[in-house]
Motif scaffolding. Structure first.
Motif, short mmCIF file in Angstrom:
data_model
loop_
_atom_site.label_atom_id
_atom_site.label_comp_id
_atom_site.label_asym_id
_atom_site.label_seq_id
_atom_site.Cartn_x
_atom_site.Cartn_y
_atom_site.Cartn_z
N PHE A 95 0.84 -1.20 0.00
CA PHE A 95 0.00 0.00 0.00
C PHE A 95 0.88 1.26 0.00
CE2 PHE A 95 -2.34 3.37 2.13
CZ PHE A 95 -3.53 3.37 1.42
N ILE A 96 1.85 1.29 0.89
CA ILE A 96 2.71 2.47 0.98
C ILE A 96 3.48 2.68 -0.32
CG2 ILE A 96 4.75 3.42 2.14
CD1 ILE A 96 3.75 1.87 4.66
N PHE A 97 3.96 1.56 -0.88
CA PHE A 97 4.84 1.67 -2.05
C PHE A 97 4.05 1.91 -3.33
CE2 PHE A 97 7.70 -0.24 -5.29
CZ PHE A 97 8.80 0.58 -5.08
N ASN A 98 2.92 1.24 -3.48
CA ASN A 98 2.21 1.26 -4.76
C ASN A 98 0.93 2.08 -4.78
OD1 ASN A 98 4.12 -0.34 -6.01
ND2 ASN A 98 3.11 -2.23 -5.40
N ALA A 99 0.31 2.26 -3.62
CA ALA A 99 -0.98 2.98 -3.64
C ALA A 99 -0.82 4.46 -3.28
CB ALA A 99 -1.97 2.32 -2.68
N LEU A 100 0.05 4.75 -2.33
CA LEU A 100 0.21 6.16 -1.93
C LEU A 100 0.65 7.07 -3.08
CD1 LEU A 100 1.64 6.08 1.71
CD2 LEU A 100 -0.70 6.43 0.92
N PRO A 101 1.49 6.57 -4.04
CA PRO A 101 1.87 7.46 -5.14
C PRO A 101 0.67 8.05 -5.88
CG PRO A 101 3.28 5.54 -5.15
CD PRO A 101 2.23 5.31 -4.09
N GLN A 102 -0.47 7.34 -5.85
CA GLN A 102 -1.65 7.88 -6.53
C GLN A 102 -2.12 9.18 -5.89
OE1 GLN A 102 -4.68 4.84 -6.65
NE2 GLN A 102 -3.19 3.31 -7.36
N TRP A 103 -1.80 9.36 -4.61
CA TRP A 103 -2.16 10.62 -3.94
C TRP A 103 -0.96 11.53 -3.81
CZ3 TRP A 103 -4.15 5.97 -1.65
CH2 TRP A 103 -5.48 5.74 -1.96
N GLY A 104 0.02 11.29 -4.66
CA GLY A 104 1.18 12.18 -4.69
C GLY A 104 2.21 11.92 -3.62
N LEU A 105 2.05 10.83 -2.86
CA LEU A 105 3.03 10.51 -1.81
C LEU A 105 3.94 9.40 -2.32
CD1 LEU A 105 0.73 10.49 1.33
CD2 LEU A 105 2.63 12.06 0.92
N LYS A 106 5.01 9.80 -2.98
CA LYS A 106 5.88 8.79 -3.56
C LYS A 106 7.20 8.74 -2.79
CE LYS A 106 7.21 7.13 -8.09
NZ LYS A 106 7.02 7.35 -9.51
N PHE A 107 7.44 7.57 -2.19
CA PHE A 107 8.65 7.43 -1.39
C PHE A 107 9.60 6.44 -2.06
CE2 PHE A 107 5.13 8.14 1.65
CZ PHE A 107 5.51 9.39 2.10
N SER A 108 10.89 6.60 -1.76
CA SER A 108 11.87 5.66 -2.29
C SER A 108 11.64 4.29 -1.65
CB SER A 108 13.28 6.14 -1.97
OG SER A 108 13.52 5.98 -0.58
N ILE A 109 12.34 3.28 -2.19
CA ILE A 109 12.22 1.92 -1.65
C ILE A 109 12.57 1.92 -0.17
CG2 ILE A 109 13.26 -0.38 -1.72
CD1 ILE A 109 13.64 0.09 -4.75
N PHE A 110 13.72 2.51 0.15
CA PHE A 110 14.20 2.50 1.53
C PHE A 110 13.21 3.20 2.45
CE2 PHE A 110 16.62 4.39 5.03
CZ PHE A 110 17.24 3.26 5.54
N THR A 111 12.78 4.40 2.02
CA THR A 111 11.85 5.17 2.86
C THR A 111 10.54 4.41 3.05
OG1 THR A 111 12.82 7.10 1.81
CG2 THR A 111 10.90 7.48 3.19
N SER A 112 10.05 3.81 1.96
CA SER A 112 8.79 3.06 2.08
C SER A 112 8.93 1.95 3.10
CB SER A 112 8.40 2.45 0.73
OG SER A 112 8.23 3.45 -0.23
N ALA A 113 10.06 1.23 3.03
CA ALA A 113 10.26 0.12 3.96
C ALA A 113 10.34 0.64 5.39
CB ALA A 113 11.53 -0.64 3.60
N VAL A 114 11.09 1.74 5.58
CA VAL A 114 11.23 2.29 6.93
C VAL A 114 9.86 2.72 7.46
CG1 VAL A 114 12.08 4.28 8.22
CG2 VAL A 114 13.64 2.97 6.78
N ILE A 115 9.09 3.40 6.62
CA ILE A 115 7.76 3.84 7.06
C ILE A 115 6.91 2.62 7.45
CG2 ILE A 115 5.58 4.92 6.34
CD1 ILE A 115 7.24 6.76 4.54
N GLY A 116 6.92 1.61 6.56
CA GLY A 116 6.11 0.42 6.82
C GLY A 116 6.48 -0.25 8.12
N PHE A 117 7.77 -0.45 8.33
CA PHE A 117 8.20 -1.15 9.54
C PHE A 117 8.02 -0.27 10.78
CE2 PHE A 117 10.19 -3.94 6.46
CZ PHE A 117 9.90 -5.17 7.00
N ALA A 118 8.26 1.04 10.64
CA ALA A 118 8.12 1.93 11.80
C ALA A 118 6.66 1.99 12.25
CB ALA A 118 8.64 3.32 11.46
#
Lengths: 590, 288
Positions: free
Chosen positions: A114-137
């Motif tokens: 969701f963080i990696f593939n769905a959020l970009p639709q609302w303009g929230l595009k994070f790098s791989i590393f950032t997405s993983a950090v957000i998800g795990f945090a």
């Protein structure tokens, strides 16, 4: 290196080696079983090559980076969520509950995608590393919130009540008193979470994170050497998790006040085998050696309860309480309080003059402790007025609908009311001296050197000069209560409240506490004492107040209330208490 | 007349302007790395993220000599396509099932890793097909359960990859077994080919269905362990997939594959990785 340490290291090494050998043997046997060839040796020799391959180590580093950043963010968010869960404002606690329910209850794989593939639709595009950090945090926040909440709740509530009585705000209390004690309960769980997160980063391969497990799978997909490559990954994981386990041990020692200050010289091995039990430190013996009390009311039994250097008198002189002795100091007017429909206080009117010693007697449930706690606003009142030295404490309006003012902790601190509790409520993780200096330094901004000097003097004046560096659990009940009195005195109180200060003590320890209180009274301190000690009331109090069922039944000088009570309820109570006292005296004689 | 003349002149001029560059400067049937901006304007300055799992030997995998390198038939083909146009690219390595969603979400640009064409997938992405797929049924040496076609599956343990095209085929067959009064199929699913092949190795599955090239590779490497039970031309085609509307990229892949098929590069790559050259199909765009 001490014996204890050496033993610890040896044990760790043995365990790790044992596990490795067992693991390798198991896998080796299986590998050999299937191939049926003499490939075992080659298999074993190839493992180190993979362990030290930069490709694999890079994967491990990716896992470490993601897990450590996510862990730090997650724990901070978790603390916030835990506090929100504990909030008495329901929308806040409901939000935290919902967050934890949702995040714990949905697959982490889904959250990552969701963080990696769905959020970009609302303009929230994070790098791989950032997405993983957000998800795990975000995930860690939900899990550690519950761990931290459990830790906070494991700290006895009397710790924060004591902090509140000293004028400490909630944040200060959380930081200095509650969290350091909660850490003991929180740390093992957090270490678990860290280790599982390191390993769980592999699921982030779904969002293109190339960490250790995923890299191992890629190698295996190409050369099909399952056991070799996964065993190498296993060794790398074990190395990382061993480091975390060691960090856990170090942190746990740091936050374990009992162990931290254990007697040096007794090794873990000795303790495990019971060899250290025969030895006793002089300090450990001290509390038990107080002589048996004969007259437990009047004479301090143990040597160390004798007055020190008259510091209490100096303290009182400094606070200039004696200047206007005799004028009305504490005023309670028509005070009402009920708990869940049960009326505990029913229109109390009550005054205390400056320098007066008032004891409140009464059966359990008569509302005397509640009244005491309302004087320094540890409990809010439903109706009425209470002022100390002409000031309302933490109320902007009183009367029929009392309204609390903003900063209650500040108001309590400014009022300078010392309080002593039945169960001492000392801060368990602080030494006697730290208990005494905590409020002066962190609430009143006294320089720490100066506070340390004053604290030492105070402890000496309650006869505890030998126990300055001791933790509460090393002290006897009487000694703890005297530390508690010193702690209350350290804020230079204008008024001292005692809530059954001797009720939790063994009979032979009561005297040493009463002796200190007696000296305070003689020095002119204004005191309100809730107690069952009738003899103390008779000898020390200027006035005795008898309460029953939320009302003041009668009050007056001890000679009147104790020796010639007018009300049947008072007489009945006194008969019972006096009988108990004489029985205790007999027991003490025997 | 005057008006008509002017109009003709304008049309002639417009035609010259619009067609001249294609005649004079660019040729879609040639590799022209220096004309990227003219032929595929939106690709200029872009770095194409090629999605693959690096777990699908021999199509997309790590180079055994240096794990940092990506090799394999699909990887080499993609490399050749983009080198042909002078397009910059990078490898985007993730779990196979995460790659298609990433392309759709613009987190990767092209899925170039043994991806079968299905109408369902084609609704989300645009394909360029370049080969057809065959499915291999891998079993233990000697085919101990004597399974020679899908019709022999009833009552046996059959392993298929999660989300692969073989999965619904086997599920449907299991229902047929039940309807015919025979034992159902014990369907096992695996997340990556290596773990599927392990199921054969340790006897937990009787058959593992996967791409023929991959299973044949195993038989070649370990004839003592594995055998091909049978193969089927599954009727599926394999192609690259880009996000819907990423037309320049899809055109570049189509043109590139046509060039590589014409000059024999694709055939050479088939040979290099031990794949039957007969599986090649003429490059074409296909989408739903």
């Amino acid at each position: 290196m001490s014996d204890r340490r050496r033993f610890g290291w040896t044990l760790c090494l043995l365990l790790v080696c044992g596990l490795l050998v067992a693991g390798c043997e198991g896998i080796n046997w299986k590998g050999g079983d299937i191939s049926g060839k003499a490939t075992e040796v080659a298999w074993f020799l190839e493992v180190p090559g993979y362990v030290f391959s930069p490709f694999m180590l890079t994967g491990a580093w990716v896992a470490i980076k993601i897990a450590s950043v996510a862990m730090v963010i997650g724990v901070v968010l978790g603390l916030l969520l835990a506090l929100m869960r504990l909030s008495s404002f329901w929308p806040v606690s409901a939000f935290a509950w919902f967050y934890i329910w949702f995040v714990r209850g949905t697959p982490q794989l889904l959250q990552l995608v969701f963080i990696f593939n769905a959020l970009p639709q609302w303009g929230l595009k994070f790098s791989i590393f950032t997405s993983a950090v957000i998800g795990f945090a975000l995930n860690e926040a939900a899990f550690s919130a519950e761990l931290i909440r459990g830790g906070i709740q494991s700290v006895s509530r009397n710790q924060s009540v004591a902090a509140a009585s000293l004028g400490m705000g909630w944040l200060l209390t959380l930081r200095r008193i509650v969290l350091p004690q909660a850490m003991r309960a929180i740390l093992p769980g957090l270490a678990n979470n860290t280790i599982s997160m390191i390993k769980l980063t592999s699921i982030a391969s779904i969002i293109f994170v190339n960490e250790l497990t995923f890299r191992s799978q890629q190698i295996v997909a190409q050369n099909f050497k399952f056991f070799t490559v996964f065993a190498a990954a296993g060794i790398i994981y074990l190395t990382i998790t061993s480091a975390i386990s060691l960090l856990q041990i170090w942190l746990e020692r740091r936050f374990d006040w009992e162990r931290e200050r254990a007697e040096p010289g007794v090794s873990t091995l000795d303790r495990l085998l019971g060899l250290g039990l025969g030895r006793k430190s002089p300090d450990a013996v001290a509390p038990a050696t107080a002589p048996v009390l004969i007259d437990r009311q009047t004479k301090p039994r143990s040597e160390d309860a004798k007055p020190g250097h008259g510091w209490i008198e100096n303290l009182l002189a400094e606070t200039a309480t004696q200047a206007r002795q005799g004028e009305t100091f504490v005023v309670c007017r028509n005070v009402w309080k009920s708990y869940g429909g049960r009326e505990v206080l029913r229109g109390i009117d009550f005054d205390v003059k400056r320098g007066e010693v008032v004891t409140i007697l009464g059966p359990s449930g008569s509302g005397k402790s509640t009244l005491l706690r309302m004087i320094n606003h540890l409990e809010p009142m439903d109706k009425g007025e209470i002022t100390v030295d002409g000031q309302a404490i933490g109320y902007s309006r009183m009367g029929d609908a009392p309204k609390p003012s903003g900063n209650l902790a500040r108001a309590r601190a400014d009022a300078r009311i010392g309080m002593v509790f039945q169960h001492f409520n000392l801060f368990n993780h602080f030494t006697a001296l730290q208990n005494v200096t905590e409020a002066p330094i962190h609430v009143h901004g006294v320089d720490s050197t100066k506070a340390g000097m004053l604290g030492t003097q105070l402890l000496r004046s309650v006869g505890l000069q030998r126990h300055v560096e001791h933790l509460p659990h090393r002290l006897s009940g009487g000694q703890q209560q005297r530390v508690a009195i010193a702690r209350a005195l350290a804020i230079r109180p204008k008024l001292m409240l005692f809530d059954e200060p001797t009720s939790a003590l063994d009979p032979e320890l009561v005297g040493e506490v009463l002796a200190v209180m007696r000296r305070l009274a003689e020095a002119g301190m204004t005191m309100i004492v809730v107690t069952h000690e009738v003899r103390f009331a008779r000898e020390v109090a200027d006035r005795v107040v008898f309460m029953d069922a939320g009302e003041i039944v009668e009050q007056g000088p001890p000679s009147q209330v104790i020796d010639d009570p007018q009300h049947e309820r008072t007489r009945r109570f006194l008969r019972m208490v006096v009988r108990e006292e004489s029985e205790e005296d007999v027991a003490a004689f025997n | 007349m005057q008006f008509g003349k002017s109009l003709a002149a304008v049309i002639a001029l417009a035609a010259t302007v619009s067609f001249a560059p294609s005649f004079a400067m660019a040729d879609d049937s040639k590799c022209e790395p220096d004309k990227l901006g003219e032929k595929y304007p939106s690709l200029a300055g872009r770095t194409i993220r090629i999605g693959g799992d690096a777990q699908t030997a021999p199509f997309f995998m790590r180079d055994p000599a240096n794990f940092d390198n990506i090799v394999g038939f699909d990887a080499d083909l993609a490399r050749a396509v983009f080198d042909c146009h002078g397009v910059k690219y990078e490898w985007f390595i993730g779990a196979w099932s995460g790659i298609l969603p990433a392309v759709v979400a613009d987190q990767a640009d092209v899925f170039f890793d043994n991806l079968y064409y299905t109408p369902e997938r084609a609704k989300q992405v645009d394909y360029v097909l370049y080969m057809q797929a065959a499915t291999g049924a891998l079993t233990q040496t000697g085919n101990p359960k004597n399974i020679n076609s899908v019709d022999d599956y009833c009552g046996h343990a059959i392993a298929v990859g999660v989300g692969t095209v073989e999965e619904p085929v086997v599920r449907k067959k299991s229902d047929e077994c039940k309807a015919a009064g025979k034992a159902e199929i014990n369907i096992l699913t695996y997340p990556d080919p290596a773990s599927g092949i392990r199921l054969i190795e340790d006897g937990r599955a009787d058959i593992v269905m996967y791409d023929l090239t991959v299973t044949d590779e195993q038989v070649k490497m370990h004839p003592d362990k594995f055998a091909r039970a049978f193969m089927t031309l599954s009727g599926f085609n394999i192609g690259s997939a880009v996000r819907n509307g990423d037309n320049d990229l899809n055109k570049a892949i189509l043109d590139g594959l046509r060039i590589l098929q014409a000059n024999g590069t694709q055939a050479e790559l088939f040979k290099k990785y031990g794949i039957d050259p007969a599986l090649q199909v003429t490059a074409e765009v296909k989408t739903e």
